[in-house]
Write a protein that holds these residues in place. Structure first.
Motif, PDB file in Angstrom:
ATOM      1  N   THR A 232       0.807  -1.231   0.000  1.00 39.89           N
ATOM      2  CA  THR A 232       0.000   0.000   0.000  1.00 39.89           C
ATOM      3  C   THR A 232       0.835   1.274   0.000  1.00 39.89           C
ATOM      4  OG1 THR A 232      -1.834  -1.142   1.082  1.00 39.89           O
ATOM      5  CG2 THR A 232      -1.830   1.263   1.191  1.00 39.89           C
ATOM      6  N   PRO A 233       1.868   1.405   0.862  1.00 39.23           N
ATOM      7  CA  PRO A 233       2.677   2.637   0.814  1.00 39.23           C
ATOM      8  C   PRO A 233       3.312   2.857  -0.556  1.00 39.23           C
ATOM      9  CG  PRO A 233       3.126   1.419   2.830  1.00 39.23           C
ATOM     10  CD  PRO A 233       2.286   0.523   1.967  1.00 39.23           C
ATOM     11  N   TRP A 234       3.759   1.774  -1.178  1.00 32.56           N
ATOM     12  CA  TRP A 234       4.383   1.896  -2.504  1.00 32.56           C
ATOM     13  C   TRP A 234       3.357   2.345  -3.541  1.00 32.56           C
ATOM     14  CZ3 TRP A 234       3.190  -1.240  -6.806  1.00 32.56           C
ATOM     15  CH2 TRP A 234       3.998  -1.016  -7.927  1.00 32.56           C
ATOM     16  N   ASN A 298       3.021  14.588   5.818  1.00 31.17           N
ATOM     17  CA  ASN A 298       2.586  15.967   6.023  1.00 31.17           C
ATOM     18  C   ASN A 298       3.303  16.948   5.094  1.00 31.17           C
ATOM     19  OD1 ASN A 298       0.782  15.156   7.964  1.00 31.17           O
ATOM     20  ND2 ASN A 298       2.141  15.557   9.677  1.00 31.17           N
ATOM     21  N   ILE A 299       4.547  16.616   4.731  1.00 35.46           N
ATOM     22  CA  ILE A 299       5.257  17.442   3.752  1.00 35.46           C
ATOM     23  C   ILE A 299       4.516  17.423   2.416  1.00 35.46           C
ATOM     24  CG2 ILE A 299       7.348  17.565   2.332  1.00 35.46           C
ATOM     25  CD1 ILE A 299       8.965  16.838   4.767  1.00 35.46           C
ATOM     26  N   VAL A 300       4.049  16.243   2.018  1.00 38.03           N
ATOM     27  CA  VAL A 300       3.293  16.122   0.768  1.00 38.03           C
ATOM     28  C   VAL A 300       1.999  16.930   0.851  1.00 38.03           C
ATOM     29  CG1 VAL A 300       2.077  14.524  -0.765  1.00 38.03           C
ATOM     30  CG2 VAL A 300       4.284  13.881   0.212  1.00 38.03           C
ATOM     31  N   TRP A 301       1.321  16.864   1.985  1.00 41.54           N
ATOM     32  CA  TRP A 301       0.089  17.639   2.157  1.00 41.54           C
ATOM     33  C   TRP A 301       0.335  19.139   2.026  1.00 41.54           C
ATOM     34  CZ3 TRP A 301      -2.995  15.101   6.814  1.00 41.54           C
ATOM     35  CH2 TRP A 301      -3.810  14.086   6.288  1.00 41.54           C
ATOM     36  N   VAL A 302       1.358  19.633   2.712  1.00 38.47           N
ATOM     37  CA  VAL A 302       1.683  21.059   2.645  1.00 38.47           C
ATOM     38  C   VAL A 302       2.004  21.460   1.206  1.00 38.47           C
ATOM     39  CG1 VAL A 302       3.341  22.828   3.350  1.00 38.47           C
ATOM     40  CG2 VAL A 302       2.465  21.201   5.044  1.00 38.47           C
ATOM     41  N   VAL A 423      -3.359  14.324  -5.340  1.00 39.41           N
ATOM     42  CA  VAL A 423      -2.220  13.953  -4.489  1.00 39.41           C
ATOM     43  C   VAL A 423      -2.554  14.166  -3.017  1.00 39.41           C
ATOM     44  CG1 VAL A 423       0.111  14.685  -3.815  1.00 39.41           C
ATOM     45  CG2 VAL A 423      -0.424  14.277  -6.223  1.00 39.41           C
ATOM     46  N   PHE A 424      -3.193  15.296  -2.711  1.00 41.83           N
ATOM     47  CA  PHE A 424      -3.565  15.578  -1.317  1.00 41.83           C
ATOM     48  C   PHE A 424      -4.493  14.494  -0.781  1.00 41.83           C
ATOM     49  CE2 PHE A 424      -6.121  17.352   2.055  1.00 41.83           C
ATOM     50  CZ  PHE A 424      -5.225  18.131   2.779  1.00 41.83           C
ATOM     51  N   ILE A 425      -5.461  14.108  -1.564  1.00 39.44           N
ATOM     52  CA  ILE A 425      -6.460  13.140  -1.103  1.00 39.44           C
ATOM     53  C   ILE A 425      -5.838  11.763  -0.875  1.00 39.44           C
ATOM     54  CG2 ILE A 425      -8.536  11.873  -1.780  1.00 39.44           C
ATOM     55  CD1 ILE A 425      -9.412  14.436  -3.280  1.00 39.44           C
ATOM     56  N   ILE A 426      -5.074  11.267  -1.822  1.00 38.24           N
ATOM     57  CA  ILE A 426      -4.572   9.891  -1.693  1.00 38.24           C
ATOM     58  C   ILE A 426      -3.552   9.751  -0.571  1.00 38.24           C
ATOM     59  CG2 ILE A 426      -4.995   9.344  -4.111  1.00 38.24           C
ATOM     60  CD1 ILE A 426      -1.994   9.612  -4.594  1.00 38.24           C
ATOM     61  N   LYS A 431       0.356   5.660   5.850  1.00 36.24           N
ATOM     62  CA  LYS A 431       0.538   5.472   7.291  1.00 36.24           C
ATOM     63  C   LYS A 431       1.949   5.017   7.670  1.00 36.24           C
ATOM     64  CE  LYS A 431      -3.941   6.128   7.620  1.00 36.24           C
ATOM     65  NZ  LYS A 431      -4.489   7.422   8.096  1.00 36.24           N
ATOM     66  N   LEU A 432       2.878   4.993   6.719  1.00 39.45           N
ATOM     67  CA  LEU A 432       4.183   4.380   6.969  1.00 39.45           C
ATOM     68  C   LEU A 432       5.046   5.170   7.940  1.00 39.45           C
ATOM     69  CD1 LEU A 432       5.948   1.998   6.260  1.00 39.45           C
ATOM     70  CD2 LEU A 432       6.750   3.219   4.235  1.00 39.45           C
TER      71      LEU A 432
END
Length: 454
Positions: A232-234, A298-302, A423-426, A431-432
């Motif tokens: 899943t993380p991949w 969180n970096i990806v979210w920002v 990207v934000f949604i997925i 959870k890794l």
């Protein structure tokens, strides 16, 4: 077996960055300007260019997956990845050279030549790019070294792209002496020679710590490769990489069109192409510190939030060039945040797969990310050319119609917005970050036990 220090040297980290920089110097001129070169310089129709992008992209994508399997099954004294950096750099540069040498011939001959050389370019590019992408997961599993190595790699990417974005059009103009075609010919020759040399530096100076000892002798079956994709993380990292790079590609490939036809200022092209890489450099330097504080997800979210806000700002403030640059800076911060961490996340997802299954499938998993990205980019570029064509864009026209201008604006602004939102949604499902320290501890314990047994 020769022992290699588990800690990476500064030279090794810089060399890894030089590899990214070298690949970018060879290829960014093509990825950024090839649509414009085909449609406006050598006068290939926009629909034909769309088919070249699609066919080349499919060949590129399939070769990515194949190359990943080849890397997994490569065992040499240089490792699994480095031989391709050492021996593939010059063929990659040569392929780039021939792409920008479309002969002055009939429309059919130009189309066939462009199609063949573009496909060859994608194959040569893949032979180097996939091993370089896999190298980040093979070079170390130390969290701090991996973050630092990724930082140098991202710096190399940004500097390589910045040099191209800032100076390519000037070099084309100066070296061409009035001929854009000749200018592109000479510019790619210069960038190709420099890029090949930097890529070879990477191959000679790095070491593959994760591919030593038992890992080097590990036999990976077809079933292992297929099972490795149940990760899943991949999957999240793959989709994230896919959409982030896709928005970069669509934006960079339409920048010249946007500056010329929407902003009515062709000179803005170099500024808009350069700003992403200029911003990327300081952002890259602080990513390791931010990652340690807030986590990778969180970096990806920002970054996604900045990307959406910046692009929307460009749409509403397009009548003020300074405001457009400011908004481009905001959007570029968003891209830099995601690009600055995503390959670390990809490498960690490979560690997660090894932790779950006991088999380290790194070449295929990293290559499949490239495969997915190339397919998506081909589709995005095909969609882009279809939108431009539907809007009535004509590269030979002195002035574009209003519908053509609207089509250009949609591609430049709204496609990136849509992709950032996805990207934000997925990444809400990633959870890794929480369990990765335990994964590292378990894997290190297992590897130490194997060394003791042997």
């Amino acid at each position: 077996m020769n022992q290699i220090n588990k800690k990476m040297s500064l030279l090794e980290k810089i060399s890894y960055g030089s590899g990214n920089m070298g690949i970018c110097l060879c290829t960014t001129l093509i990825t950024t300007f090839i649509m414009y070169f085909y449609t406006d310089v050598v006068k290939i129709s926009v629909l034909q260019v769309g088919t070249i992008m699609l066919i080349g992209g499919i060949a590129d994508a399939v070769s990515d997956a194949v190359m990943g399997i080849i890397v997994d099954h490569t065992n040499t004294r240089w490792g699994k990845c480095r031989p391709y950096l050492i021996f593939g750099a010059i063929p990659m540069a040569a392929a780039c050279f021939f792409v920008l040498h479309v002969p002055d011939a009939s429309a059919t001959v130009k189309y066939i030549y462009a199609l063949i050389t573009y496909v060859i370019y994608t194959l040569a590019y893949t032979t180097v790019l996939i091993p370089q992408n896999v190298l980040i997961s093979a070079i170390t599993d130390d969290t701090q070294d991996r973050l630092a190595t990724n930082m140098f790699g991202t710096l190399g990417t940004n500097i390589g792209q910045l040099i191209t974005g800032a100076f390519a059009l000037t070099l084309v103009s100066v070296l061409g002496h009035g001929s854009e075609y000749r200018g592109y010919n000479i510019t790619i020759l210069i960038f190709g020679i420099c890029g090949a040399a930097l890529t070879m530096v990477d191959g000679f100076n790095t070491r593959e710590r994760m591919n030593m000892g038992t890992a080097a002798q590990q036999k990976i079956s077809a079933a292992d490769t297929i099972r490795s994709m149940k990760n899943t993380p991949w999957i999240i990292c793959t989709v994230t990489t896919l959409f982030i790079i896709a928005q970069v590609v669509v934006k960079s490939s339409t920048t010249v069109y946007y500056s010329t036809n929407v902003l009515q200022n062709a000179g803005m092209s170099s500024s808009l192409l350069s700003v992403a890489n200029i911003i990327g450099i300081p952002i890259t330097l602080i990513i390791p510190v931010i990652a340690a504080k807030i986590g990778n997800r969180n970096i990806v979210w920002v970054g996604s939030v900045f990307g959406v806000l910046g692009n929307i700002g460009i749409y509403f403030l397009k009548f003020n060039n300074i405001a457009v640059i400011a908004c481009a800076v905001i959007a570029s911060v968003g891209t830099a945040f995601v690009n600055g961490i995503i390959y670390v996340m990809c490498a960690e997802s490979i560690d997660y797969g090894e932790w779950k299954s006991g088999i380290r499938v790194q070449g295929f998993l990293m290559a499949f990310i490239g495969f997915a990205v190339k397919i998506a980019n081909s589709i995005v570029q095909m969609i882009t050319t279809a939108i431009l064509n539907a809007g009535g864009y004509n590269g030979a026209a002195e002035v574009q119609t209003a519908s053509a201008v609207n089509a250009i604006e949609f591609c430049y602004v709204w496609i990136p917005v849509i992709l950032f939102v996805i990207v934000f949604i997925i990444n809400g499902f990633y959870k890794l970050d929480k369990i990765y320290p335990q994964i590292c501890a378990d894997l290190n314990k297992k590897r130490d036990a194997m060394v003791t047994e042997n």
